[in-house]
Design an enzyme around this catalytic site. Structure first.
Site, PDB file in Angstrom:
ATOM      1  CE  LYS A  87      -9.695   0.556   3.165  1.00 52.56           C
ATOM      2  NZ  LYS A  87      -9.374   1.474   2.137  1.00 52.56           N
ATOM      3  CD1 TRP A  96      -2.571   1.731   0.515  1.00 47.65           C
ATOM      4  CD2 TRP A  96      -1.916   1.918   2.638  1.00 47.65           C
ATOM      5  NE1 TRP A  96      -3.236   2.806   1.064  1.00 47.65           N
ATOM      6  CE2 TRP A  96      -2.856   2.934   2.356  1.00 47.65           C
ATOM      7  CE3 TRP A  96      -1.367   1.845   3.929  1.00 47.65           C
ATOM      8  CZ2 TRP A  96      -3.251   3.870   3.318  1.00 47.65           C
ATOM      9  CZ3 TRP A  96      -1.764   2.763   4.877  1.00 47.65           C
ATOM     10  CH2 TRP A  96      -2.696   3.765   4.575  1.00 47.65           C
ATOM     11  CG  ASP A 117      -2.002  -2.908   7.456  1.00 48.42           C
ATOM     12  OD1 ASP A 117      -3.151  -2.827   7.938  1.00 48.42           O
ATOM     13  OD2 ASP A 117      -1.538  -2.065   6.663  1.00 48.42           O
TER      14      ASP A 117
HETATM   15  C1  LIG Z   1      -3.176  -2.326   3.649  1.00 46.56           C
HETATM   16  C2  LIG Z   1      -3.782  -1.112   4.236  1.00 46.56           C
HETATM   17  N1  LIG Z   1      -3.443  -0.737   5.462  1.00 46.56           N
HETATM   18  C3  LIG Z   1      -3.960   0.333   6.047  1.00 46.56           C
HETATM   19  C4  LIG Z   1      -4.876   1.126   5.396  1.00 46.56           C
HETATM   20  C5  LIG Z   1      -5.373   2.306   6.144  1.00 46.56           C
HETATM   21  O1  LIG Z   1      -6.663   2.660   6.037  1.00 46.56           O
HETATM   22  P1  LIG Z   1      -7.364   3.502   7.176  1.00 46.56           P
HETATM   23  O2  LIG Z   1      -6.380   4.469   7.695  1.00 46.56           O
HETATM   24  O3  LIG Z   1      -8.531   4.131   6.529  1.00 46.56           O
HETATM   25  O4  LIG Z   1      -7.771   2.517   8.193  1.00 46.56           O
HETATM   26  C6  LIG Z   1      -5.258   0.798   4.093  1.00 46.56           C
HETATM   27  C7  LIG Z   1      -6.183   1.634   3.331  1.00 46.56           C
HETATM   28  O5  LIG Z   1      -6.367   1.565   2.168  1.00 46.56           O
HETATM   29  C8  LIG Z   1      -4.711  -0.355   3.509  1.00 46.56           C
HETATM   30  O6  LIG Z   1      -5.057  -0.762   2.288  1.00 46.56           O
END
Ligand SMILES: Cc1ncc(COP(=O)(O)O)c(C=O)c1O
Length: 426
Positions: free
Chosen positions: A275, A158, A239
């Protein structure tokens, strides 16, 4: 000194202008040397898209779920939870530094499993985090403060992982993950690289629905990874941003983390509720660690608080209350599981449609990977030039690495997207 600077700032003179850069700064705007920063490669797409007035334009960039009509979606169980919360007339006091303890407890049960042994032994302790991003950043700071110099992330990963850890003061190193030629997991490369990591290194693992490739290790491969990571005495850092959203089953999507915990790893995990619960803007997540003992895990938790307090003091309340209202109510939990699965199923259906539309359009490429990948994204394999052509000629916006957010694909736009992909990849 401060006073002097502010006084001279208030009295700029012509003489100052020709002197040192500091004086030049004082005579002009304090912001004069600030350059326009580049657009964020993912979020910045929205701005470009909003300026495009082509009627059939499509955005499949940012990973946010859209309903069958391409509109943002709020889960009905979330609406229901909010109603319940309204009736309770809750106060709006500060949260503690570690956030809402009830939310953290329920979130950890959701992630590690309600029967998790170390959870029952209080060897897992965590804090509420500003969603996944905030948890990753706090973990980065914690690691740096406690002597880590680097972290390993998959290649690719990411896009935000890299600046998050660089800004935490860590050197970001990559391990092989994806075989772009065959649109598949490069498991041998991954294993080889992990075996070469120095003992004690932190290795970031996507718990499920790897972003951007949508390609995860199988359970057998996770087992092999677990054994190697243990032998090498590495620190696994999961993660977990898509639990429930990937397969439609929250238990299946947490299998990698739970396997590592059962194998006796002492690890860290960041959870995002953006999500799966659709709480993007509420910034709901956790950061937790599995320790050798309750006392050890609590010491780490106390260190997390020392990172958080000067960073943002404490997290917001509303989203955490929504999640804990849902997860503490069996009926709402059941509703959530069904609604989360509906989102996963819609995405799955769109994968099939995108692939079949490409095939029907006459594309001779092999698009099988689109239906083999899971989670929010299709890692199409389009080159940067093809992506730009698709953007400029066909008004279809995906990220430069060819990542298509399947959540933005609907039965109304899938044919148009397939035609655009076919046109640039003939
Ligand atoms: C692999 C991964 N980690 C972390 C995040 C962080 O998202 P958020 O800060 O909205 O929880 C994302 C968002 O796209 C992601 O794809």
């Amino acid at each position: 000194m401060l006073k002097q600077i502010s006084q001279s700032f208030l009295r700029p003179t012509a003489r100052c202008v020709s002197a040192s850069s500091r004086v030049r700064f004082m005579s002009a705007s304090p912001w004069a040397d600030y350059e326009m920063a580049p657009f964020d490669p993912i979020i910045g797409l929205n701005e470009e898209y909003s300026k495009d007035d082509f009627p059939q334009k499509v955005i499949v960039g940012v990973g946010a779920y859209r309903d069958g009509n391409g509109k943002p979606y709020v889960l009905p169980c979330v609406r229901e939870a909010e109603k319940k919360m309204m009736e309770q007339n809750l106060d709006m006091e500060y949260s503690g530094i570690a956030g809402d303890a009830k939310f953290v407890e329920l979130a950890l049960k959701f992630g590690y499993g309600k029967d998790s042994k170390p959870l029952g032994e209080n060897r897992i302790q965590g804090v509420q985090a500003l969603s996944g991003t905030g948890g990753l950043r706090v973990m980065g700071e914690l690691l740096r403060k406690h002597g880590h110099t680097h972290i390993y992330v998959p290649n690719p990963t990411w896009g935000n992982h890299i600046p998050i850890f660089v800004n935490s003061g860590l050197e970001v190193r990559k391990y092989r993950y994806y075989d772009a030629k065959n649109s598949d997991l490069d498991f041998d490369g991954m294993i080889t690289d992990i075996k070469e990591m120095p003992t004690g290194s932190t290795v970031l693992l996507h718990a499920c629905a790897h972003n951007p490739t949508g390609m995860d290790p199988t359970l057998e491969q996770w087992k092999e990874l677990s054994d190697i990571i243990k032998t090498k005495k590495l620190l696994p850092f999961f993660d977990c941003a898509y639990q429930g959203f990937a397969s439609g089953d929250a238990n299946i999507d947490a299998a990698s983390v739970r396997m590592f915990v059962e194998d006796g790893h002492l690890l860290a995990m960041v959870q995002s509720f953006s999500k799966n619960f659709g709480l993007y803007g509420h910034r709901v997540g956790t950061l937790s660690v599995v320790g050798e003992s309750e006392a050890e895990a609590k010491r780490v938790q106390s260190q997390l608080k020392t990172v958080i307090r000067p960073m943002y003091s404490n997290p917001p309340r509303h989203g955490a209350r929504i999640v804990s209202t849902i997860l503490s109510d069996p009926k709402l939990t059941q509703d959530f599981l069904i609604q989360c699965k509906e989102m996963a199923d819609r995405i799955h259906t769109m994968r099939g449609l995108l692939r079949s539309n490409l095939e029907q359009a006459g594309s001779t490429h092999n698009w099988e990977h689109i239906t083999r990948q899971i989670g929010m994204f299709a890692y199409s394999g389009l080159s940067k030039d093809q992506v730009l052509e698709m953007r400029h000629k066909h008004h279809v916006y995906c990220t430069a690495d060819g990542r298509i957010s399947m959540a933005g694909v609907t039965s109304g736009n899938v044919d148009y997207i397939a035609q655009a992909i076919h046109a640039v990849s003939k």
